[in-house]
Design an enzyme around this catalytic site. Structure first.
Site, PDB file in Angstrom:
ATOM      1  CB  THR A 138       2.937  -3.799   4.081  1.00  0.00           C
ATOM      2  OG1 THR A 138       1.748  -5.426   4.556  1.00  0.00           O
ATOM      3  CG2 THR A 138       2.611  -3.802   5.317  1.00  0.00           C
ATOM      4  CG  HIS A 139       4.730  -1.516  -0.549  1.00  0.00           C
ATOM      5  ND1 HIS A 139       5.017  -2.071  -1.492  1.00  0.00           N
ATOM      6  CD2 HIS A 139       5.402  -2.968  -0.262  1.00  0.00           C
ATOM      7  CE1 HIS A 139       5.297  -3.255  -2.203  1.00  0.00           C
ATOM      8  NE2 HIS A 139       5.978  -3.845  -0.401  1.00  0.00           N
ATOM      9  CG  ASN A 140       0.263   1.538   4.215  1.00  0.00           C
ATOM     10  OD1 ASN A 140      -0.807   1.533   4.565  1.00  0.00           O
ATOM     11  ND2 ASN A 140       0.434  -0.206   4.817  1.00  0.00           N
TER      12      ASN A 140
END
Lengths: 589, 242
Positions: free
Chosen positions: A515-517
């Protein structure tokens, strides 16, 4: 008819880590602060034992994640494709409700490095002209390590971070990460215990002349009281961490570390199920007047405020900017415009090692247990001859030990008696050697509004145009060799891997990636190429500040939270010490 | 043919009874209590599906039985009530598609890189998938799926998995066989390994088989004990022990 709330000094949109930090920092300054949160309230009492110990609810049905029904994203690989919605959660999972991503995170509190912050400078110094792919759009963060480190240091104290110090004020420490940026203080707490896989990885990499250290953890190793007076209990290695709310009050979350204190301020309040759809502007377009939200009854409400803080998940910040017509949208053909540019994701993958004769007891773990090496991080190895810029941390952790997530031996059938036999033989007998890799921004990966798909309020969804970056795929092939060497040194019964190939394309679903956008509304020195100045203040609307990984010009090989929080403290300090005295642009363009 | 109830082979019933005895033994009971406790198979027989029709239910029993059969390695999907789990899931927001983004336009034939793109929720996917698989089974073997011998059931499931079964020949425009199989298999494994409160993993038998302690969720000592098999059996969210 539109309802109007009483005016406040500061309105905060989104009550995760960044919103909680801004809330307490500005409430302490005496301002009247209100937070609006789209999702539900989430109290610690809702997550007492045994409720979180439920793999189906939390990992599979995403109980504390933002459902696509509430806010989907559309995805395509390039500008010539039609984007399709991520209809059920896939490659990334955003937090939802009070606490946001800070409730479900794994609690790895790894920092970027000084090189990560000055990537363009590094590229210019270490690569000849033409050595790097032309499509890359590398930029420096407009803050120095010395400026931001004290704020990451304070966040470490807020979380009660547990780890091994590698560089204390420039002096390399035994047992820590020798490649880390100088810390102004040691970790507040000693590292978590090693599980068996972490011990094996530590030993193997040490024997290979590499530099293993304990994963920096936001699950505390010992009883701890943070600077806000919040008491945090030691981790009990319950095994339900990544995607779960902590049942033991150990993994730092906005709730445990900040909100219980913040709620005691009379000049702070918050509303849940308040879905902000737009930032409203004065007629001159230079300042915001407040925000409009849809309340739980479906009514439209205007919330006047002198300062607007956007602190939703980075992707949602970008969508709000676009839906509010703040800043010029990025055009990938002309490369004009600032909102949407430099969108990046992050690379994962790894090797799974099966040991028939070892008992790993994978359920006895915390999300951030594990050992790591940064030997192949950006700047720690010369890569000009290898054709890529960037790097990865390589690690072995045991983020959850639940059975549906268990790896199954290579070559086993996917169903029938053969599958069951393989499950029995595999569960508890495997470990991972994984990577977290940097992702460079490019000209063609960007965010804008989808022309077709809308949410239930009629607002356009955010469209993600993204595919894997060739530079980074070359990086992954290099890391694969290094990981295979570690794997072979560990000598498992058998092993498999899932490292991307050079011709791989991004899959938005069904598999989770991470989820490291980042990116989309980046910070910079130039208003023509960045949305925010060095204080995360909008170049266009001076009383609007935007918190989150959307500010990163490219993604590094660390988890984003330490930097997101560090930037929030840095921005809060600028608001308190500079902006309140003299409201206006803090940087002259 | 279509309305005739299918017979499930005797083997799972017997194994189910043995598990019933074993778990009683663990709690210190004696065999005289045996008659008072229904076997998991008897309980499954008595279960009234809340979503699936009688014909669909026969399919679910038969399909789950092949996906995770009962054998010497351990309990199967029927011993652990996996079909009950899937039936109950159909009435949750997940089954009803309430958590998903279900606005059109839809492109059912999009690359699998984009995940689920069909214009209906899981409930409809199952309803269609079961009916289409039975149609395929009747054309190929002249019998509904649940009436086939095990070997042929496996052949049909393999045809689904490899997407050899062509649902478009029955006029289905959106659902392909491979996708139906993927979801059926995923839900079956979920039912096998989830907490028993959701209807499957009866008696935590699957957890016992793999040595997962369930919701114990506290291992401050065990984190330091390496390479020793954890000795305690599982507990469930409701506090049940096995």
């Amino acid at each position: 008819m539109k309802k109007i709330n009483d005016a406040v000094d500061v309105i905060i949109v989104g009550l995760g880590w960044a919103g909680s930090i801004m809330g307490i920092e500005l409430a302490q300054a005496g301002l009247k602060v209100r937070a609006l949160e789209r999702g539900e309230d989430r109290l610690n009492s809702d997550y007492a034992y045994p409720k979180p110990a439920d793999e189906l609810a939390f990992t599979k049905r995403h109980k504390i994640m933002q459902s696509p029904h509430d806010a989907a994203f559309t995805i395509r690989h390039n500008a010539s494709e039609t984007a399709l919605p991520m209809r059920e959660l896939g490659a990334f999972r955003l937090g939802d409700g009070v606490g946001g991503a800070g409730l479900h995170w794994t609690g790895m509190i790894t920092r970027p490095t000084p090189v990560d912050l000055k990537m363009k400078t590094y590229a210019d110094e270490h690569f000849k002209r033409g050595e790097l792919d032309e499509e890359l759009r590398i930029a420096d963060f407009p803050v120095s390590w010395e400026e931001i480190e004290p704020h990451m240091d304070f966040f470490d104290k807020v979380c009660g971070s547990s780890g091994e110090t590698g560089n204390l004020r420039g002096v390399i420490q035994q047992g820590g990460d020798p490649f880390e940026g100088a810390r102004s203080n040691p970790f507040p707490n000693k590292p978590l215990e090693d599980s068996l896989n972490a011990t094996l990885f530590r030993q193997a990499t040490q024997e290979m002349g590499l530099h293993p250290y304990s994963m920096p953890s936001a699950a505390v190793s010992v009883p701890y009281t943070n600077p806000y007076g919040q008491q945090i209990a030691p981790c009990n290695y319950c095994g339900f961490c990544q995607f779960y709310s902590c049942l033991n009050y150990s993994k730092a979350s906005p709730q445990t570390a900040i909100l219980d204190r913040l709620k005691q301020f009379n000049n702070f309040d918050y509303k849940t199920r308040a879905n902000v759809i737009r930032v409203e502007k004065h007629a001159d377009g230079k300042t915001a007047t407040g925000v409009t939200y849809i309340d739980e009854n479906g009514d439209e409400v205007f919330q006047p405020a002198s300062i607007v803080i956007l602190s939703t998940f980075g992707l949602n910040n970008v969508r709000l900017l676009l839906n509010s017509s703040i800043g010029k949208p990025y055009n990938p053909i002309t490369e004009e415009g600032v909102i949407g540019r430099n969108y990046t994701h992050q690379y994962g993958g790894g090797f799974t090692l099966f040991f028939d004769n070892l008992e790993f007891n994978p359920f006895a773990t915390a999300g951030p247990t594990g050992t790591v090496i940064s030997d192949y991080g950006t700047g720690n190895v010369e890569t000009a001859q290898l054709g890529f810029i960037g790097g990865a941390k390589i690690y072995s952790s045991q983020p959850t030990g639940t059975p549906m997530a268990a790896a199954i031996k290579k070559g086993a059938p996917s169903w029938g008696s053969g599958w069951k036999k393989a499950l029995k033989e595999s569960y508890g007998h495997s470990m991972g050697v994984k990577l977290e890799g940097s992702n460079m921004a490019t000209r063609g990966n960007y965010l804008d509004l989808d022309p077709v798909y809308k949410d239930r309020f009629g607002m356009p969804l955010l469209r993600v145009t993204y595919d894997y970056v060739q530079n980074d795929l070359r990086m992954l092939q290099y890391m694969k060799e290094k990981m295979e060497a570690i794997t072979k040194h560990l000598n498992p019964t058998q092993y498999s891997h899932n490292i991307l190939k050079m011709d791989s394309h991004f899959a938005s679903s069904p598999n989770y990636v991470n989820t490291h956008n980042a990116g989309g509304a980046i910070m910079g020195d130039n208003p023509r190429t960045s949305a925010l100045n060095r204080y995360l203040q909008s170049w266009d609307v001076h009383n609007l500040f935007v918190m989150g990984a959307n500010a990163f010009p490219q993604n590094f090989y660390a988890n984003p939270s330490a930097m997101v929080a560090g930037l929030a403290y840095w921005s809060a300090k600028a608001i308190r010490e500079q902006y309140l005295k003299n409201p206006g642009p803090l940087v002259q363009a | 043919m279509a309305n005739e109830p299918c017979r499930i082979g005797r083997r799972p019933f017997i194994i189910g009874s043995l598990i019933g005895i074993a778990s009683l033994g663990m709690k210190g009971g004696v065999s005289s209590v045996f008659a008072a406790v229904p076997s998991t198979a008897d309980e499954l027989k008595q279960y009234q599906p809340v979503f699936f029709t009688a014909e669909e239910w026969q399919f679910m029993l038969a399909a789950c039985d092949r996906l995770i059969p009962s054998d010497r390695e351990g309990p199967g999907a029927l011993d652990t009530h996996v079909p009950v789990f899937i039936d109950k899931q159909m009435l949750t927001p997940y089954g009803k598609g309430e958590d998903w983004y279900m606005e059109g336009p839809f492109d059912s034939h999009a690359s699998l890189l984009f995940g689920y793109q069909m214009p209906f929720p899981l409930q409809v996917l199952y309803r269609k998938g079961i009916s289409l698989t039975n149609q395929y089974s009747r054309i190929k073997y002249n019998q509904n799926f649940c009436d086939l011998p095990a070997r042929m059931k496996d052949a049909v499931l393999t045809d689904l998995q490899k997407n050899v079964a062509d649902f478009s020949q029955f006029g289905e425009a959106d659902l392909n066989a491979g996708y139906f199989f993927t979801r059926l298999l995923e839900n079956t494994k979920e039912g096998y390994l989830a907490d028993p409160q959701y209807g499957g993993n009866k008696n935590m038998a699957a957890w016992k088989m793999i040595n997962f302690p369930g919701a114990r969720a506290s291992f401050p000592q065990w984190i330091k004990i390496h390479n020793v098999k954890y000795p305690l059996g599982p507990v469930s969210l409701s506090g049940e022990q096995a």
